[in-house]
Design an enzyme around this catalytic site. Structure first.
Site, PDB file in Angstrom:
ATOM      1  CG  ASP A 296      -1.916  -1.179   1.149  1.00  0.00           C
ATOM      2  OD1 ASP A 296      -2.275  -1.691   0.057  1.00  0.00           O
ATOM      3  OD2 ASP A 296      -2.025  -1.524   2.301  1.00  0.00           O
TER       4      ASP A 296
ATOM      5  CE1 TYR B 114       3.563  -6.911   3.868  1.00  0.00           C
ATOM      6  CE2 TYR B 114       3.033  -9.359   3.770  1.00  0.00           C
ATOM      7  CZ  TYR B 114       2.987  -8.180   3.303  1.00  0.00           C
ATOM      8  OH  TYR B 114       2.415  -7.773   1.694  1.00  0.00           O
TER       9      TYR B 114
END
Length: 477
Positions: A188, A257
């Site tokens: 994003d 992540y």
């Protein structure tokens, strides 16, 4: 002596005659290709004609010099040098002439630009070069980018900057679609990465990439070439050749992540208890931004979810991180999971709320809540089978120097902010006011399971089908 000179002169005249015949053959071929190109709208044949014309021109000049100077060896050498192999960073003689004829600075000349738009030819693409399928490991710092993907109209994106660099380096051999381009993930806006992976066909120094014995030292130093062109906040960390069936997204075995945050008054033990509930195979439709038009399966597998301290302190606070590993992730999934964990860490929700949200029969609609910030999120790594990324010693040294310089630059900036804080009066350390603030938060907090909800997947897909039916009905038969 005179007989020898006469014999040499006769030999030179014979070679000159042979070169003249070759020039005539090339001119006839050029005319034939011109006729073919007159009815063609693609840029490939036009490029091929240009290459033949340049070769013919160079050969004609070589012929004239040979006839004038009677130097057979020079003219034959020029003929051999029409298409030498690529050096690591330099385009060959014929192709450099061809590229310089079309490219001016970082783009096309006015005439060539108009021709490129008319024929569909793309800037910076060398379709006549040797190529190979290559995977690139990419690092970027996402603060100034509108996400990784360039499919939207908002610039800049990480992907658009990478393709600009590929074009400038003349590494592209086809359009993005024809080069079999794929990416491991679409991060994003604001999200960073230290291990994003993309793959596509790139120009190669090696003509027979399918051969059994390849000396990769003779290959283009993709890392070094691209890092000279890319902006400061994007870097290629390594490259590796991959098989024809490699796909950066679908052949990825797992992704990792990391999410950074300051501990403050968060209850890390309760957060870890809740985080452990995410591990396993679950339906995460209540922990993502649902895209019913394109995604029907919301089951994903999380293999690890841990919370730990980073051994960095500032103003009596401690930096912590969440490490999340899984085979694949949904849109905004990590930021949604982190947001719920923060509510649990503040004592506003119980760890059992994770069980309720993972049970889609009990909670078919996602409660409305704000996602965690995107800036502390990092795509740390992507795992592949048999993908050994390489980086030359020169490129590695440049990378280390660059990242050290950037680190020292931001450390100086952080110290400037620390100096500014030291000039402010110290706030009163009032434990009672802190407890009142916490109590105020709890009183105003609306439990997740009592909040307004978003449409369920079934409701969303029904709406998509209704719109599709209406649009088809409006179309003329």
């Amino acid at each position: 002596m005179a007989a020898a000179e006469a014999e040499t002169a006769a030999a030179l005249r014979a070679e000159v005659a042979a070169l003249r015949m070759r020039v005539q053959e090339l001119e006839r071929e050029n005319q034939r290709l011109a006729k073919v190109a007159s009815s063609c709208t693609c840029g490939f044949k036009e490029d091929s004609i240009g290459s033949v014309a340049v070769a013919s021109s160079c050969l004609y000049r070589s012929n004239s010099e040979a006839q004038h100077n009677e130097k057979f060896h020079q003219s034959s050498a020029l003929e051999k040098d029409l298409s030498p192999p690529f050096d690591h960073t330099v385009v060959s003689a014929e192709r450099e002439i061809h590229c310089n004829r079309n490219v001016k600075g970082n783009g096309l000349t006015d005439d060539s630009s108009k021709r490129a738009k008319r024929t569909g030819q793309q800037v910076g693409i060398l379709s006549h070069c040797s190529k190979r399928l290559v995977a690139l490991k990419v690092m970027y710092f996402g603060q100034r980018f509108y996400g990784f993907s360039s499919e939207g109209n908002t610039e800049p994106t990480v992907e658009s900057e990478i393709f600009k660099a590929l074009e400038r380096a003349k590494l592209l051999v086809a359009s993005r679609k024809e080069s079999c381009y794929s990416r491991c993930g679409r991060t994003d806006k604001g999200v960073s990465a230290s291990g994003q992976v993309i793959s596509l066909y790139l120009r190669s120094n090696i003509k027979d990439v399918g051969g059994s014995t390849l000396d990769e030292r003779s290959e283009i130093d993709y890392v070094k070439v691209l890092n000279r062109i890319l902006p400061q906040d994007i870097r290629v960390l390594g490259w590796c050749p991959v098989a024809a069936d490699f796909h950066a997204r679908f052949t990825c075995l797992g992704r990792e992540y990391k999410y950074l945050f300051w501990k403050q008054d968060l209850d890390i033990l309760e957060m870890q208890k809740a985080a452990s509930k995410f591990v396993g195979d679950h339906d995460f439709r209540n922990f993502c931004k649902m895209d019913a038009a394109n995604v029907s399966n919301y089951r994903r597998r999380i293999t690890e979810f841990t919370i730990s301290a980073c051994d960095i302190r500032s103003s009596n606070d401690e930096l912590c991180s969440m490490t999340i590993k899984g085979t694949a992730f949904l849109w905004h999934q990590v930021r949604c999971m982190v947001a719920v964990l923060f509510l649990i860490g503040q004592g506003l929700e119980s760890p059992s709320v994770v069980d309720s949200l993972l049970d889609i029969t009990k909670t078919p609609r996602k409660p409305q809540y704000k996602m965690a910030s995107e800036l502390p999120l990092i795509l740390r790594s992507c795992q592949f089978d048999k993908a050994d990324f390489m980086c030359s010693s020169d490129a590695s040294r440049s990378l280390t120097e660059h990242l050290n310089d950037e680190y020292h630059h931001y450390m100086l900036q952080a110290e400037i902010f620390h100096e500014a804080l030291s000039c402010l009066p110290l706030p009163d350390a009032n434990a009672e006011s802190n407890s009142l603030e916490t109590l105020h938060k709890k009183r105003n907090h609306i439990p997740l399971l009592s909040r307004q909800t978003e449409p369920s997947y079934e409701e969303r897909i029904a709406k998509v089908k209704t719109k599709l039916t209406e649009s088809l009905a409006e179309c003329p038969p």
